[in-house]
Design a protein around this motif. Structure first.
Motif, PDB file in Angstrom:
ATOM      1  N   LEU A 157       0.836  -1.195   0.000  1.00 22.63           N
ATOM      2  CA  LEU A 157       0.000   0.000   0.000  1.00 22.63           C
ATOM      3  C   LEU A 157       0.875   1.250   0.000  1.00 22.63           C
ATOM      4  O   LEU A 157       1.573   1.541   0.973  1.00 22.63           O
ATOM      5  CB  LEU A 157      -0.934  -0.009   1.209  1.00 22.63           C
ATOM      6  CG  LEU A 157      -1.897  -1.203   1.274  1.00 22.63           C
ATOM      7  CD1 LEU A 157      -2.811  -1.097   2.487  1.00 22.63           C
ATOM      8  CD2 LEU A 157      -2.724  -1.319  -0.006  1.00 22.63           C
ATOM      9  N   LYS A 158       0.824   1.961  -1.126  1.00 25.78           N
ATOM     10  CA  LYS A 158       1.622   3.168  -1.315  1.00 25.78           C
ATOM     11  C   LYS A 158       0.675   4.353  -1.527  1.00 25.78           C
ATOM     12  O   LYS A 158       0.169   4.539  -2.635  1.00 25.78           O
ATOM     13  CB  LYS A 158       2.555   3.014  -2.514  1.00 25.78           C
ATOM     14  CG  LYS A 158       3.631   1.940  -2.337  1.00 25.78           C
ATOM     15  CD  LYS A 158       4.490   1.847  -3.579  1.00 25.78           C
ATOM     16  CE  LYS A 158       5.627   0.870  -3.401  1.00 25.78           C
ATOM     17  NZ  LYS A 158       6.652   1.356  -2.438  1.00 25.78           N
ATOM     18  N   PRO A 159       0.420   5.131  -0.513  1.00 25.15           N
ATOM     19  CA  PRO A 159      -0.494   6.270  -0.655  1.00 25.15           C
ATOM     20  C   PRO A 159      -0.022   7.269  -1.711  1.00 25.15           C
ATOM     21  O   PRO A 159       1.180   7.486  -1.895  1.00 25.15           O
ATOM     22  CB  PRO A 159      -0.491   6.905   0.737  1.00 25.15           C
ATOM     23  CG  PRO A 159      -0.096   5.800   1.658  1.00 25.15           C
ATOM     24  CD  PRO A 159       0.890   4.987   0.880  1.00 25.15           C
ATOM     25  N   ILE A 160      -0.989   7.876  -2.393  1.00 29.43           N
ATOM     26  CA  ILE A 160      -0.735   8.850  -3.447  1.00 29.43           C
ATOM     27  C   ILE A 160      -1.131  10.233  -2.951  1.00 29.43           C
ATOM     28  O   ILE A 160      -2.241  10.426  -2.440  1.00 29.43           O
ATOM     29  CB  ILE A 160      -1.533   8.487  -4.709  1.00 29.43           C
ATOM     30  CG1 ILE A 160      -1.133   7.099  -5.207  1.00 29.43           C
ATOM     31  CG2 ILE A 160      -1.345   9.533  -5.805  1.00 29.43           C
ATOM     32  CD1 ILE A 160      -2.042   6.558  -6.307  1.00 29.43           C
ATOM     33  N   LEU A 161      -0.258  11.203  -3.106  1.00 34.05           N
ATOM     34  CA  LEU A 161      -0.509  12.561  -2.630  1.00 34.05           C
ATOM     35  C   LEU A 161      -1.473  13.301  -3.547  1.00 34.05           C
ATOM     36  O   LEU A 161      -1.333  13.252  -4.776  1.00 34.05           O
ATOM     37  CB  LEU A 161       0.787  13.372  -2.574  1.00 34.05           C
ATOM     38  CG  LEU A 161       1.743  13.163  -1.409  1.00 34.05           C
ATOM     39  CD1 LEU A 161       2.399  11.793  -1.495  1.00 34.05           C
ATOM     40  CD2 LEU A 161       2.817  14.242  -1.397  1.00 34.05           C
ATOM     41  N   ILE A 162      -2.426  14.016  -2.956  1.00 36.32           N
ATOM     42  CA  ILE A 162      -3.293  14.934  -3.698  1.00 36.32           C
ATOM     43  C   ILE A 162      -3.476  16.205  -2.869  1.00 36.32           C
ATOM     44  O   ILE A 162      -3.151  16.238  -1.675  1.00 36.32           O
ATOM     45  CB  ILE A 162      -4.679  14.320  -4.014  1.00 36.32           C
ATOM     46  CG1 ILE A 162      -5.403  13.914  -2.718  1.00 36.32           C
ATOM     47  CG2 ILE A 162      -4.549  13.144  -4.956  1.00 36.32           C
ATOM     48  CD1 ILE A 162      -6.858  13.528  -2.922  1.00 36.32           C
ATOM     49  N   ASP A 163      -3.989  17.238  -3.518  1.00 35.88           N
ATOM     50  CA  ASP A 163      -4.367  18.492  -2.841  1.00 35.88           C
ATOM     51  C   ASP A 163      -3.255  19.048  -1.965  1.00 35.88           C
ATOM     52  O   ASP A 163      -3.297  18.983  -0.736  1.00 35.88           O
ATOM     53  CB  ASP A 163      -5.630  18.284  -1.998  1.00 35.88           C
ATOM     54  CG  ASP A 163      -6.868  18.125  -2.855  1.00 35.88           C
ATOM     55  OD1 ASP A 163      -6.784  18.411  -4.064  1.00 35.88           O
ATOM     56  OD2 ASP A 163      -7.911  17.714  -2.317  1.00 35.88           O
ATOM     57  N   ASN A 164      -2.267  19.634  -2.613  1.00 36.25           N
ATOM     58  CA  ASN A 164      -1.130  20.212  -1.891  1.00 36.25           C
ATOM     59  C   ASN A 164      -1.141  21.737  -1.899  1.00 36.25           C
ATOM     60  O   ASN A 164      -0.111  22.370  -1.702  1.00 36.25           O
ATOM     61  CB  ASN A 164       0.170  19.692  -2.514  1.00 36.25           C
ATOM     62  CG  ASN A 164       0.293  18.190  -2.429  1.00 36.25           C
ATOM     63  OD1 ASN A 164       0.471  17.626  -1.351  1.00 36.25           O
ATOM     64  ND2 ASN A 164       0.181  17.510  -3.571  1.00 36.25           N
ATOM     65  N   GLU A 165      -2.306  22.330  -2.099  1.00 39.97           N
ATOM     66  CA  GLU A 165      -2.383  23.783  -2.222  1.00 39.97           C
ATOM     67  C   GLU A 165      -2.140  24.511  -0.913  1.00 39.97           C
ATOM     68  O   GLU A 165      -1.890  25.721  -0.907  1.00 39.97           O
ATOM     69  CB  GLU A 165      -3.736  24.204  -2.793  1.00 39.97           C
ATOM     70  CG  GLU A 165      -4.908  23.934  -1.869  1.00 39.97           C
ATOM     71  CD  GLU A 165      -6.231  24.385  -2.466  1.00 39.97           C
ATOM     72  OE1 GLU A 165      -6.789  25.380  -1.966  1.00 39.97           O
ATOM     73  OE2 GLU A 165      -6.697  23.747  -3.422  1.00 39.97           O
ATOM     74  N   LYS A 166      -2.191  23.809   0.218  1.00 37.00           N
ATOM     75  CA  LYS A 166      -2.058  24.465   1.522  1.00 37.00           C
ATOM     76  C   LYS A 166      -0.633  24.433   2.065  1.00 37.00           C
ATOM     77  O   LYS A 166      -0.423  24.628   3.272  1.00 37.00           O
ATOM     78  CB  LYS A 166      -3.000  23.815   2.536  1.00 37.00           C
ATOM     79  CG  LYS A 166      -4.486  23.912   2.177  1.00 37.00           C
ATOM     80  CD  LYS A 166      -4.980  25.339   2.173  1.00 37.00           C
ATOM     81  CE  LYS A 166      -6.493  25.387   1.978  1.00 37.00           C
ATOM     82  NZ  LYS A 166      -6.994  26.770   1.953  1.00 37.00           N
ATOM     83  N   ILE A 167       0.345  24.192   1.193  1.00 31.16           N
ATOM     84  CA  ILE A 167       1.731  24.292   1.652  1.00 31.16           C
ATOM     85  C   ILE A 167       2.043  25.754   1.975  1.00 31.16           C
ATOM     86  O   ILE A 167       1.241  26.641   1.716  1.00 31.16           O
ATOM     87  CB  ILE A 167       2.717  23.724   0.613  1.00 31.16           C
ATOM     88  CG1 ILE A 167       2.666  24.525  -0.693  1.00 31.16           C
ATOM     89  CG2 ILE A 167       2.417  22.259   0.342  1.00 31.16           C
ATOM     90  CD1 ILE A 167       3.731  24.118  -1.709  1.00 31.16           C
ATOM     91  N   PHE A 168       3.215  25.979   2.556  1.00 31.32           N
ATOM     92  CA  PHE A 168       3.630  27.321   2.977  1.00 31.32           C
ATOM     93  C   PHE A 168       2.630  27.913   3.968  1.00 31.32           C
ATOM     94  O   PHE A 168       2.191  29.062   3.832  1.00 31.32           O
ATOM     95  CB  PHE A 168       3.810  28.252   1.769  1.00 31.32           C
ATOM     96  CG  PHE A 168       4.729  27.700   0.709  1.00 31.32           C
ATOM     97  CD1 PHE A 168       5.962  27.164   1.050  1.00 31.32           C
ATOM     98  CD2 PHE A 168       4.351  27.705  -0.630  1.00 31.32           C
ATOM     99  CE1 PHE A 168       6.804  26.645   0.066  1.00 31.32           C
ATOM    100  CE2 PHE A 168       5.188  27.191  -1.614  1.00 31.32           C
ATOM    101  CZ  PHE A 168       6.412  26.657  -1.261  1.00 31.32           C
TER     102      PHE A 168
END
Length: 275
Positions: A157-168
């Motif tokens: 099980l390798k999770p996939i990243l989504i929705d990274n707009e809230k960085i910084f």
């Protein structure tokens, strides 16, 4: 980053609590989940772009991203409103490939996973994602909103990243970074406490191995930074020199690297103290 265009009318808008993205059928015949700006220089476009490029360098699973020009005639009038208008689509939209056969990872559901399912999670990858979020000050991947996709039928099980707009810190790269809170990190999740279990020698060794990878991975990102910045679409209205200068000063400084390491190790320790 490849640039595509829409080929038919949009018929789906995701009514999420966040960015309410559009599902667009693009000129490569694939479907993409597309985010649009709410206003001039809306940070979500640049944040998603930078997070995607850095994630690829780190070797983290993330849907392929493209820039898509949404034709005006393909945006139905009934979809306008709620911060979406024709001005929103005058710039190329940041767009993630829609992947079939996967589901959103929800922490409350993960709390009930069997030991067999838990044993399939890639520990190395989970820790890299946690470190990546701390480095980028991503406040929006946590127990209430994991922003990870998973195929539970896989052997590993390798999770996939989504929705990274809230960085910084849910904002802009043009201001100093602050450490995220423990509660806003993956270390606080039920999933992490189940996957990493007891504080044994193997887990502690792996935690420190991932911490040691921060400098090499960030150095690799830094070596490709000029190329990444150079490809930021001019339509987004950013001064590329200013972007690179701010990243150098904030994200790649030795002082920030030290704070990231300290935070990562602190959160890993807190994970084992929480009942």
């Amino acid at each position: 980053m490849d640039r595509l265009y829409s080929i038919e009318e949009v018929n789906k808008r995701y009514e999420t609590a966040g960015s309410r993205p559009l599902l667009i059928h693009a000129s490569d015949m694939e479907f993409y989940i597309c985010k649009y700006p709410y206003h001039w220089q809306d940070s979500k476009l640049l944040n998603e772009y930078l997070a995607y490029n850095f994630a690829k360098i780190w070797g983290l699973p993330i849907p392929e991203m493209k820039l898509i020009d949404l034709k005006r005639e393909h945006l139905p009038a009934q979809m306008l409103g709620m911060q979406l208008n024709y001005i929103s689509i005058e710039v190329p939209l940041i767009s993630s490939l829609k992947i079939q056969g996967i589901t959103e990872l929800i922490d409350e559901i993960a709390q009930g996973y069997t030991s067999n399912v838990i044993s399939k999670f890639d520990k190395h990858l989970l820790l890299k994602i946690a470190l990546f979020d701390i480095w980028l000050s991503n406040e929006d991947r946590n127990t209430g909103n994991m922003n990870l996709l998973i195929n539970l039928d896989s052997n590993i099980l390798k999770p996939i990243l989504i929705d990274n707009e809230k960085i910084f810190n849910s904002g802009s790269l043009f201001r100093p970074l602050l450490e995220i809170t423990y509660e806003d990190s993956l270390f606080y999740t039920y999933l992490f406490r189940k996957v990493f279990g007891s504080r044994n020698r193997r887990n502690i060794k792996l935690i420190h191995e991932i911490e040691a990878s921060l400098q090499p991975l960030c150095s690799l990102c830094f070596s490709q930074l000029s190329q990444i910045v150079e490809q930021i679409p001019y339509e987004w209205g950013y001064d590329r020199n200013q972007v690179q200068e701010s990243l150098n000063e904030n994200l790649f400084s030795e002082e920030w690297m030290g704070r990231v390491r300290q935070t990562y190790l602190q959160f890993a320790g807190l994970m084992y103290q929480r009942p």
